[in-house]
Design an enzyme around this catalytic site. Sequence first.
Site, PDB file in Angstrom:
ATOM      1  N   CYS A  32       0.830  -1.210   0.000  1.00  0.00           N
ATOM      2  CA  CYS A  32       0.000   0.000   0.000  1.00  0.00           C
ATOM      3  C   CYS A  32       0.866   1.263   0.000  1.00  0.00           C
ATOM      4  O   CYS A  32       1.555   1.541   0.983  1.00  0.00           O
ATOM      5  CB  CYS A  32      -0.907  -0.051   1.233  1.00  0.00           C
ATOM      6  SG  CYS A  32      -1.724   1.485   1.650  1.00  0.00           S
ATOM      7  N   CYS A  35       0.095   3.814   2.747  1.00  0.00           N
ATOM      8  CA  CYS A  35       0.550   3.281   4.045  1.00  0.00           C
ATOM      9  C   CYS A  35       2.026   3.610   4.256  1.00  0.00           C
ATOM     10  O   CYS A  35       2.432   4.031   5.343  1.00  0.00           O
ATOM     11  CB  CYS A  35       0.360   1.771   4.108  1.00  0.00           C
ATOM     12  SG  CYS A  35      -1.345   1.219   3.943  1.00  0.00           S
TER      13      CYS A  35
END
Length: 106
Positions: A32, A35
């Site tokens: 991600c 993230c």
Amino acid sequence: MGVTPIKSVAEYKEKVTDATGPVVVDFHATWCGPCKAIAPALEKLSETHTGIQFYKVDVDELSEVAASNGVSAMPTFHFYKGGERNEEVKGANPAAIQAGVKAILE
């Protein structure tokens, strides 16, 4: 203090749902992008707010924890106080994360 990875369902229960103090949980995935982008800011928050325990849960490693917490987007941040979830932030939103931290300190 840093952001500590949680590696098992039992550890999640012990460190998050059974915790008496304030806790922030970052539900993330290694693939991600957002993230990864927010991780340094979360690390900095953990160093600034030493009275809060910061943890991260890899949703691919602990999918049952993510599912039981209703996590459907990454990153998702949960803010706990006394074992109860007070706030949720979906997405890499530094201002909202700061607000969540503030809420569990009050």
